[in-house]
Design a protein around this motif. Structure first.
Motif, PDB file in Angstrom:
ATOM      1  N   ASP A   1       0.825  -1.213   0.000  1.00 19.40           N
ATOM      2  CA  ASP A   1       0.000   0.000   0.000  1.00 19.40           C
ATOM      3  C   ASP A   1       0.861   1.265   0.000  1.00 19.40           C
ATOM      4  O   ASP A   1       0.441   2.313   0.423  1.00 19.40           O
ATOM      5  CB  ASP A   1      -0.984   0.005   1.166  1.00 19.40           C
ATOM      6  CG  ASP A   1      -0.303   0.050   2.528  1.00 19.40           C
ATOM      7  OD1 ASP A   1       0.908  -0.251   2.605  1.00 19.40           O
ATOM      8  OD2 ASP A   1      -0.971   0.384   3.509  1.00 19.40           O
TER       9      ASP A   1
ATOM     10  N   ARG B   1      -2.330  -7.092   9.140  1.00 13.65           N
ATOM     11  CA  ARG B   1      -1.787  -5.731   9.108  1.00 13.65           C
ATOM     12  C   ARG B   1      -2.232  -5.035  10.384  1.00 13.65           C
ATOM     13  O   ARG B   1      -3.031  -5.572  11.147  1.00 13.65           O
ATOM     14  CB  ARG B   1      -2.241  -5.003   7.859  1.00 13.65           C
ATOM     15  CG  ARG B   1      -3.728  -5.052   7.651  1.00 13.65           C
ATOM     16  CD  ARG B   1      -4.091  -4.489   6.295  1.00 13.65           C
ATOM     17  NE  ARG B   1      -5.524  -4.470   6.152  1.00 13.65           N
ATOM     18  CZ  ARG B   1      -6.207  -5.283   5.368  1.00 13.65           C
ATOM     19  NH1 ARG B   1      -5.573  -6.166   4.645  1.00 13.65           N
ATOM     20  NH2 ARG B   1      -7.504  -5.201   5.288  1.00 13.65           N
TER      21      ARG B   1
ATOM     22  N   ASP C   1      -4.276  -3.276  12.752  1.00 11.80           N
ATOM     23  CA  ASP C   1      -5.715  -3.009  12.833  1.00 11.80           C
ATOM     24  C   ASP C   1      -6.030  -1.598  13.325  1.00 11.80           C
ATOM     25  O   ASP C   1      -7.169  -1.165  13.297  1.00 11.80           O
ATOM     26  CB  ASP C   1      -6.416  -4.050  13.699  1.00 11.80           C
ATOM     27  CG  ASP C   1      -5.810  -4.203  15.088  1.00 11.80           C
ATOM     28  OD1 ASP C   1      -4.882  -3.438  15.435  1.00 11.80           O
ATOM     29  OD2 ASP C   1      -6.255  -5.086  15.824  1.00 11.80           O
TER      30      ASP C   1
ATOM     31  N   LYS D   1      -4.029   3.850   9.719  1.00  7.72           N
ATOM     32  CA  LYS D   1      -4.842   4.615   8.779  1.00  7.72           C
ATOM     33  C   LYS D   1      -4.871   3.887   7.442  1.00  7.72           C
ATOM     34  O   LYS D   1      -4.009   3.065   7.140  1.00  7.72           O
ATOM     35  CB  LYS D   1      -4.255   6.014   8.613  1.00  7.72           C
ATOM     36  CG  LYS D   1      -4.351   6.826   9.889  1.00  7.72           C
ATOM     37  CD  LYS D   1      -3.792   8.206   9.697  1.00  7.72           C
ATOM     38  CE  LYS D   1      -3.910   8.975  11.004  1.00  7.72           C
ATOM     39  NZ  LYS D   1      -3.314  10.296  10.923  1.00  7.72           N
ATOM     40  N   GLU D   2      -5.838   4.223   6.614  1.00  2.36           N
ATOM     41  CA  GLU D   2      -6.132   3.501   5.376  1.00  2.36           C
ATOM     42  C   GLU D   2      -4.924   3.295   4.459  1.00  2.36           C
ATOM     43  O   GLU D   2      -4.735   2.213   3.928  1.00  2.36           O
ATOM     44  CB  GLU D   2      -7.226   4.242   4.613  1.00  2.36           C
ATOM     45  CG  GLU D   2      -7.686   3.529   3.369  1.00  2.36           C
ATOM     46  CD  GLU D   2      -8.818   4.272   2.694  1.00  2.36           C
ATOM     47  OE1 GLU D   2      -8.946   4.093   1.475  1.00  2.36           O
ATOM     48  OE2 GLU D   2      -9.555   5.011   3.367  1.00  2.36           O
ATOM     49  N   ASN D   3      -4.110   4.286   4.249  1.00  2.00           N
ATOM     50  CA  ASN D   3      -2.986   4.163   3.315  1.00  2.00           C
ATOM     51  C   ASN D   3      -1.684   3.736   3.986  1.00  2.00           C
ATOM     52  O   ASN D   3      -0.631   3.769   3.348  1.00  2.00           O
ATOM     53  CB  ASN D   3      -2.775   5.486   2.578  1.00  2.00           C
ATOM     54  CG  ASN D   3      -3.942   5.815   1.677  1.00  2.00           C
ATOM     55  OD1 ASN D   3      -4.578   4.914   1.125  1.00  2.00           O
ATOM     56  ND2 ASN D   3      -4.235   7.082   1.526  1.00  2.00           N
ATOM     57  N   TYR D   4      -1.748   3.360   5.245  1.00  2.00           N
ATOM     58  CA  TYR D   4      -0.547   2.971   6.002  1.00  2.00           C
ATOM     59  C   TYR D   4      -0.826   1.708   6.810  1.00  2.00           C
ATOM     60  O   TYR D   4      -0.563   1.656   8.009  1.00  2.00           O
ATOM     61  CB  TYR D   4      -0.114   4.115   6.925  1.00  2.00           C
ATOM     62  CG  TYR D   4       0.158   5.389   6.183  1.00  2.00           C
ATOM     63  CD1 TYR D   4       1.388   5.608   5.575  1.00  2.00           C
ATOM     64  CD2 TYR D   4      -0.824   6.377   6.073  1.00  2.00           C
ATOM     65  CE1 TYR D   4       1.646   6.775   4.873  1.00  2.00           C
ATOM     66  CE2 TYR D   4      -0.578   7.550   5.377  1.00  2.00           C
ATOM     67  CZ  TYR D   4       0.661   7.741   4.782  1.00  2.00           C
ATOM     68  OH  TYR D   4       0.904   8.888   4.097  1.00  2.00           O
ATOM     69  N   LEU D   5      -1.336   0.686   6.164  1.00  2.00           N
ATOM     70  CA  LEU D   5      -1.798  -0.509   6.863  1.00  2.00           C
ATOM     71  C   LEU D   5      -0.679  -1.331   7.495  1.00  2.00           C
ATOM     72  O   LEU D   5      -0.935  -2.145   8.383  1.00  2.00           O
ATOM     73  CB  LEU D   5      -2.617  -1.382   5.913  1.00  2.00           C
ATOM     74  CG  LEU D   5      -3.894  -0.737   5.374  1.00  2.00           C
ATOM     75  CD1 LEU D   5      -4.568  -1.652   4.368  1.00  2.00           C
ATOM     76  CD2 LEU D   5      -4.837  -0.373   6.509  1.00  2.00           C
TER      77      LEU D   5
END
Length: 182
Positions: free
Chosen positions: A120, A141, A143, A146-150
């Motif tokens: 990602d 990953r 939990d 943030k969305e772009n830093y899983l």
């Protein structure tokens, strides 16, 4: 026994006690010196825990295949403030150290970063869990990320949660559901 024989006898006895005392002191001092699991472990730790048996990418990939163990791949950069902030927290966490026994632990820094491990994006630090063949285990990953830093972990607890999930998943698949809790 006369007086001079007694003095020699007691002198030898005292000398033996002194030697034994010195050996005992040496044993206590040497037992407090940490012994590394791997001759290069401290160099490979790079602040992420000298007590963890870190491997290079090449060594780790070969060992994972040989031992059929999952991999924790840590990717970080020398000039990364987040990496420098996270390293001592990671190193100090006893649960990470305990869980690491179930993994091949690979530590890659700067130009050692292998290609193909940016599911990602390319940010640091990243912790990616791999199968023994080197495939990314996509369902594991952070939990809390943030969305772009899983694959960005900022707390040791989040790392431990993912490590436990990998161990349970891996051993459930490998041993038909039979595994021990960590």
């Amino acid at each position: 026994m006369n007086f001079s024989t007694n003095i020699v006898h007691y002198g030898r006895l005292i000398l033996r006690l002194i030697i034994i005392t010195q050996l005992f002191r040496l044993a206590i001092v040497s037992s407090s010196i940490p012994i590394l699991q791997h001759p290069c472990s401290q160099e490979l730790a790079r602040g992420f825990g000298d007590h963890i048996n870190w491997k290079t990418y090449e060594e780790g990939m070969a060992e994972a295949l040989d031992e059929n163990k999952p991999i924790l791949l840590l990717i970080h950069q020398e000039q990364c403030p987040a990496c420098h902030d996270f390293a001592p927290k990671f190193a100090a966490d006893e649960n990470i150290a305990e869980c690491s026994k179930y993994f091949v632990m690979i530590n890659c820094k700067d130009e050692e970063e292998p290609s193909g491990y940016t599911p990602d994006g390319k940010y640091y630090p990243r912790i990616i869990f791999l199968s023994p063949k080197g495939d990314i285990i996509l369902g594991i990953r952070n939990d809390m990320a943030k969305e772009n830093y899983l694959y960005y972990y900022f707390t040791p607890d989040a790392v431990v949660r993912s490590m436990v999930r990998v161990v349970k998943l891996f051993y459930e698949v490998q041993h038909d559901g039979e595994y021990e809790d960590l």
